[in-house]
Design an enzyme around this catalytic site. Sequence first.
Site, PDB file in Angstrom:
ATOM      1  CD  GLU A 117      -2.158  -1.069   3.017  1.00  0.00           C
ATOM      2  OE1 GLU A 117      -2.541  -0.071   3.632  1.00  0.00           O
ATOM      3  OE2 GLU A 117      -1.970  -2.172   3.553  1.00  0.00           O
ATOM      4  CE  LYS A 119       5.741   4.924   6.870  1.00  0.00           C
ATOM      5  NZ  LYS A 119       5.370   6.205   7.445  1.00  0.00           N
ATOM      6  NE  ARG A 140       2.256   4.500  16.091  1.00  0.00           N
ATOM      7  CZ  ARG A 140       3.466   4.874  16.485  1.00  0.00           C
ATOM      8  NH1 ARG A 140       3.738   6.147  16.643  1.00  0.00           N
ATOM      9  NH2 ARG A 140       4.401   3.986  16.733  1.00  0.00           N
ATOM     10  CD  GLU A 177      -1.031   7.646   8.623  1.00  0.00           C
ATOM     11  OE1 GLU A 177      -1.318   6.587   9.216  1.00  0.00           O
ATOM     12  OE2 GLU A 177      -0.017   8.310   8.874  1.00  0.00           O
ATOM     13  CB  CYS A 414      24.390  42.895 -22.228  1.00  0.00           C
ATOM     14  SG  CYS A 414      22.910  43.729 -21.632  1.00  0.00           S
TER      15      CYS A 414
END
Length: 670
Positions: A117, A119, A140, A177, A414
């Site tokens: 998968e 990330k 988490r 996620e 120039c």
Amino acid sequence: MPADENIIRRVEELREQIHYHNYRYYVLDDPEISDADYDRLFDELVQLEQKYPELITPDSPTQRVGASPLEAFETVSHSIPMLSLNKVTSEADFLDFHRRILELSGQTEKNIRYTVEPKFDGLAVELVYTEGVYQLGSTRGDGIVGENVSQNLKTIRSIPLRLMGKSVPSLIEVRGEVIMTKNDFEKLNKEREKNGEPLFANPRNAAAGSVRQLDPKITDSRPLSMFAHGIGRVEGKELTSHWQSLMYLKQLGFKISQYAKRCESVQQVKQFYQKMLKRRDELPYEIDGIVIKVDDFSIQRKLGELSRSPRWAVAWKFPALQGHTKILDIVVSVGRTGALTPVAILEPVRVGGVEVSRASLHNEDEIEKKDIRIGDTVVIQRAGDVIPEVVKVIKSRRTGSERKFTMPEVCPVCGSKAERPEGEAIYRCTGIACPAQIKENLVHFASKGAMNIDGIGHKFLEQMVDKKLISDPADLYFLKKEDLMKLDRMGDKLAENMLNAIDKSRHPALSNLIYALGIRNVGYHLAGVLAKRFKSIENLSRQTIDDLMQVPEIGPVVAQSIRNFFDNPENLKVIEKLKSGGVQFPSEADEPKELPLEGKTFVLTGALDSYTRDEARRLIESRGGRVTSSVSRKTDFVILGKDPGSKYDAARRLGVPTLDEKQFKELIGE
Ligand code: IVH
């Protein structure tokens, strides 16, 4: 008056329908009903709940937002630790991982399958459902203990409040996620800049910052979504592999990555890595690698876990797109139109697999704003094919010996005076014979879409100018073989090939010729519009500003640029010289080209299988169509690739027709 049975039934029916349409819209990106019809259902439910508040349940779709702000987050212990992943950064390391898997599991090559998968670069969360109803959502945290952000996660529409399907597990912990798309992140930051609020460094920080708000109304105002990628505890359902878990999550109504794949061999994993690496820039959200998981749960169990990460999974990270390096110098480069651009010369550093030694600093104001000095250590970033940029200065690395940069008053090539016109951010060289401008102009003249002179690269064109063989594009048509032989690294055959290529370019289409002239503000698309409308260079050159502004796509700035170009005697001389050099100036009769997409406006979103964004754009433009970056009511078609972004939502909202890749190919006849 208490609600009677009919009302109770209607409320339940409305909730079922709203959950379903919500799922079609936010998870599948494939709505079945119009926004207005959806709103009608929603309003009806709101009214019934107002009248009969005793019927309100926490999983009602009306209850996504509305909870009052918290004082602080409570903590939540994860019943099974949320582990992190070991990382590999090369194919060799991945093969080592694979070898260890074979050794430790005692399995043969053909018995090991991996589910792979993307990330996601977002914020890891866990959702708990009992009897199919959303109960708790947490971050988490350190993997063991996270924060209770239930109210906030509830506002994310791709998170179901009720699981779908007839038989739902009695308990399930879903992991995933939370992400914000790149577009939404840019928009949010622009808004914050306007309001004087601090900016988020990247979409991941924006997503994390949005979830960790004490007031759920703020989270609700942020465009977030969630991809599910695993299951913690589950009761009432047997699962035997990761792939099966993903399919199960999908069935329950979660969004899972459409790229997830079960690989039968190491070879397929390697291919998946390459494919995602190539797609990376085109995806609407950020990914920083791929995750590779041994598919079979019994083999996973045998392999077991280390303290913080499982032995059965690994993240194969992409090369970082940001890096640190030092600014050795700031130089000024001169573009085709005389624009002076400050460029940082960097201590070479590898960023995202590419060596970077220069970064554009855009203009004086940008340098001022970011307070960039020579000698500074800076964070640089590259994205896609664009020139790398300096994101910020690491001020703590300053030693005091850094030097400020000031724009030169004269053109570094120039020596003519440099001017910064009122209201513009850039300085321009005022010299008409500036070699830097001449070179850039020549490169443009010869390029694809212009005169298509194949086989004369940048380096040769520069040499021709330096050796004074040519001083404008028309001189190319007077070159002889003996002239070319004066160039370094030139041979007989090469010289002949170049002359042939020049000769072939003597019959351009009018649109290519107009584009090749390098009129300021006239790009490839506009050149086509002008060709179609005015039919010949001669005719175009006679138009007044008012005439030009009759063309719908031309405003005062472009009209003035065109007028300036043809009012400059130097340019008229070049045009005459092109003619005497044998370049055919096409007129109406020579332009039979059919432009089937003329007047049509397209927006591209998501990744196409067969073409890059640039290729798709060229295909559209070469057929007379136009590609813009945002969807409006004037857009004719939105082309949907894989993983379309918020432009798809906009298309639906505005009722703009969409085409998938197959339909797009049919339309352009490819
Ligand atoms: S699986 C043990 N799958 O990466 C399995 N994680 O370093 C661990 N992540 O905190 C999770 N995309 O939030 C898995 N497709 C994906 C992922 C993913 C991103 C995050 C995850 C975790 C971190 C691990």
